[in-house]
Design an enzyme around this catalytic site. Structure first.
Site, short mmCIF file in Angstrom:
data_model
loop_
_atom_site.label_atom_id
_atom_site.label_comp_id
_atom_site.label_asym_id
_atom_site.label_seq_id
_atom_site.Cartn_x
_atom_site.Cartn_y
_atom_site.Cartn_z
CE LYS A 149 17.87 9.58 35.43
NZ LYS A 149 18.74 9.55 34.25
CD GLU B 212 24.04 14.34 21.24
OE1 GLU B 212 24.54 15.35 21.74
OE2 GLU B 212 23.20 13.64 21.84
NE ARG C 144 22.85 19.67 21.02
CZ ARG C 144 22.76 19.97 22.32
NH1 ARG C 144 23.63 19.46 23.15
NH2 ARG C 144 21.83 20.75 22.79
#
Ligand SMILES: Cc1ncc(C[n+]2csc(CCOP(=O)(O)OP(=O)(O)O)c2C)c(N)n1
Ligand SMILES: CC(=O)[C@@H](O)[C@H](O)COP(=O)(O)O
Ligand SMILES: [Mg+2]
Length: 654
Positions: A295, A380, A408
């Site tokens: 990254k 989550e 969600r």
């Protein structure tokens, strides 16, 4: 002439030589740094997928082959090579380029939302559709990050993809070892073992080649190294025990599911990538290409950024990577600071993040209380359900998420926290309009969605002081889930109460002797409401402004307050439909109070990328717009009340 200027569609990539591809990758990196520094956006993730994207578009034939990006924040290079390089000056701006794939922009784009771990499900669905259509030559390719793989939905999809060997899907794991922070959990450890194994074997291979050509001494040294390698393996087996033996020579989890595992592959070596992708393409069954990327590669400030390799940035100085505008005290920081103080005296308090410790303000808590800090990955649902387990066992979990990502986990809030009446606190950062991060990032749905959760309590702080107070109140609740919600960015100036009406803060009292309007401000809309009240006063309409502080359940004082006013107007930075304003209408009706109500909020829909201010303006949530609404509605009420005036409904909404 730059190579990049010659690339208008993926086919333009296919004629390039390897040296030209390497040069093009460099030009794309320079392009990304220049543009994203100026607009803000996801710099680190896109610098990490330059070679991967070039290889994907050379091996596969988008848009006939469908190329899916999980989360989609890493699709800038995809946009560059599909003819949109010229639009990057408008990245994440109103009317400009979305920061995520957009079907409106291109036939090469598919999934438009940014919610992680969903791409493999789309791939499974599209593969089923291609099979139905007899399109054996259409390839379905999904790029999924190691972070996104920590989301449960990805494994639901993998389970289904693995179920049908005759239905090929190419799964490209973009493994850079990070979500924001280093990716966590057993899966992360497994991917690291696969990476290490590759490195391990590559080193061994290099040793054999390099030393084998160095005559007798070299060959002797290679024999020693080889023996050492075997010894290390044995030692690891002995030390780790047989059940960890695979940590040294791992067999991939994907292979265990029956998927063809190809890799690990150097995600910055275009030749190696293309060979691996060609193998997967020709495999004729579901295949995983495990790519190892870095990254932020190619930009020192990103490579050196330990927190998240400049994952998501505002505008920066491209020379230094530093923000051009200092952020000031953010809501996230104010929350994080208060939670650490709370934890000092509340040993039962623990903190949970879904792979975003820094973004939600938990870095200090994690540093001070590492044993009480849990990063569960991009998970989550698990964050909330595991919090239920913690609360049942006597802890008070504080789960910090972005408002939009709580969507969600609604079932876990309903059935795990509320049904069991558990004391856990959800802290919803980035609630309300966020703006430039596109429609799937606005935190518009929490106030409406959570109205349906029995027993759950919601606080909307208007400033840092009320945040501190409400967080302490929330953590003291042990028999119901509590929620705090606040927007992205800097905390505004403190807004003192001019008085109290029970649990309600009175921020401004209408002058006596008038037909005043009651303006109910939810959270940070208090500032706008006060400004609007001032504008109304200047136009002869007196307004009382109140902040209910806790907006679910509504304070019992509101109906009586409303009964003393000619009109009620509610303002919230959230969905109009089903939000706090709707609850106020219902509360007044149930109390038999006939004062008309006007509900202000964000209309149904998905506001496209723009600044927060632009979207709030469109929604009529600026001080001037609120004042105009109040004045207009007050005039209607007055007209209706005058003899022979037009009849109005007992309560009306815009
Ligand atoms: C459901 C959900 N939760 C949280 C996020 C916030 N988020 C955006 S990108 C990201 C990290 C993704 O990591 P990875 O999939 O490895 O992609 P990378 O950025 O490393 O390329 C997170 C947590 C999200 N997009 N969706
Ligand atoms: C793609 C994603 O979901 C995150 O990277 C998000 O874009 C970050 O948002 P903030 O910039 O508000 O932290
Ligand atoms: Mg990653």
């Amino acid at each position: 002439m730059s190579l990049l200027a010659r690339i208008d569609q993926p086919a333009d990539l296919r004629g390039l030589s390897h040296p030209e591809l390497v040069r093009l990758a460099g030009e794309i990196r320079d392009f990304l740094i220049r543009h994203v520094a100026a607009t803000g956006g996801h710099l680190g993730p896109n610098l990490g997928v330059v070679e991967l994207t070039l290889a994907l578009h050379r091996v596969f034939d988008s848009p006939r082959d469908r190329l899916l990006w999980d989360v989609g924040h890493q699709a800038y290079v995809h946009k560059i090579v599909t003819g949109r390089a010229g639009e990057f000056t408008g990245l994440r701006q109103r009317g400009g380029l979305s920061g995520y794939p957009s079907r409106e922009e291109s036939a090469h784009d598919h999934i438009e939302h940014s919610h992680a771990s969903a791409a493999l499900s789309y791939a499974d669905g599209m593969a089923k559709a291609a099979q139905f259509a007899g399109e054996a030559d259409r390839h379905i390719v999904a790029v999924v990050g190691d972070g996104a793989l920590t989301g449960g939905l990805a494994w639901e999809a993998l389970n289904n993809i693995a179920e049908a060997p005759g239905r090929p899907v190419v799964i490209v794991v973009n493994d850079n070892g990070r979500s924001y922070a280093p990716t966590v959990g057993g899966l992360a450890r497994h991917l690291a073992a696969l990476r290490a194994h590759a490195g391990y074997e590559r080193l061994a291979g290099w040793g054999k080649q390099a030393l084998g050509g160095a005559g007798t001494p070299g060959r002797a040294l290679h024999r020693t190294l080889h023996a050492a390698k075997e010894g290390i393996k044995e030692g690891l087996r002995a030390g780790l025990g047989e059940d960890h033996a695979e940590a040294v020579t791992p067999h991939s989890l994907f292979g265990a599911l029956g998927l063809q595992y190809i890799g690990p592959v150097d995600g910055h070596d275009i030749t190696a990538l293309e060979a691996a992708l060609e193998r997967a393409k020709a495999h004729g069954a579901p295949a995983v290409v495990h790519c190892i990327t870095r990254k932020g590669l190619g930009y020192a400030p990103a490579e050196q950024d330990e927190e998240d390799h400049l994952h998501g940035i505002g505008t920066i100085d491209p020379r230094t990577g530093r923000p051009l505008r200092p952020a000031g005290l953010t809501w996230s920081a104010a929350f994080g600071r208060e939670l650490v103080e709370l934890a000092d005296t509340h040993p039962e308090v623990v903190a949970i993040t879904a792979a975003m410790p820094g973004s939600v303000g938990l870095n200090d808590f994690a540093a001070r209380y590492p044993a009480r800090f849990f990063d569960v990955g991009i998970a989550e649902q698990h964050a909330v359900a595991s919090a239920a387990g913690m609360a049942m066992a006597g802890l008070h979990p504080v789960i910090a998420l972005y408002g939009t990502f709580l969507n969600r986990a609604l079932d876990q809030v309903l059935m795990d926290l509320a049904l069991h009446r558990l004391g856990a606190t959800l802290v919803l950062d980035r609630s309300g309009v966020t703006g430039d991060d596109g429609p799937s990032h606005n935190g518009l749905w929490d106030l409406a969605m959570l109205q349906a959760v029995p027993g759950l309590r919601i606080a909307a702080p208007r400033d840092a002081r009320t945040l501190r107070e409400q967080l302490r109140q929330a953590v003291s609740v042990t028999d119901a889930p509590t929620v705090l919600r606040y927007p992205r960015g800097a905390v505004g100036p403190e807004i003192p109460a001019a008085g109290r009406a029970g649990a309600v803060d009175v921020l401004r009292e209408a002058a006596p002797g008038t037909d005043p309007v009651l303006l109910i401000a939810v959270g940070t809309t208090a500032a706008v409401a006060l400004e609007a009240a001032g504008l109304c006063a200047g136009r002869g309409v007196e307004v009382t402004v109140v902040d209910p502080r806790w907006v679910k359940p509504l304070p019992g004082e509101l109906p009586a307050l409303a009964a003393g006013h000619a009109l009620v107007v509610t303002v919230e930075d959230g969905l109009r439909t089903g939000g706090v304003g709707t609850a106020v209408v219902q509360a007044l009706q149930e109390a038999g109070v006939r004062t008309p109500v006007r509900v202000l909020g964000v209309a149904d829909g998905f506001p496209r990328q723009a600044t927060r201010a632009e979207i709030l303006t469109e929604a009529g949530l600026t001080a001037r717009a609120v004042a105009d609404t109040v004045i207009q509605a007050a005039a209607q009420v007055a007209a209706a009340a005058s003899p022979g005036g037009p009849r109005t409904a007992s309560g009306f909404e815009r």
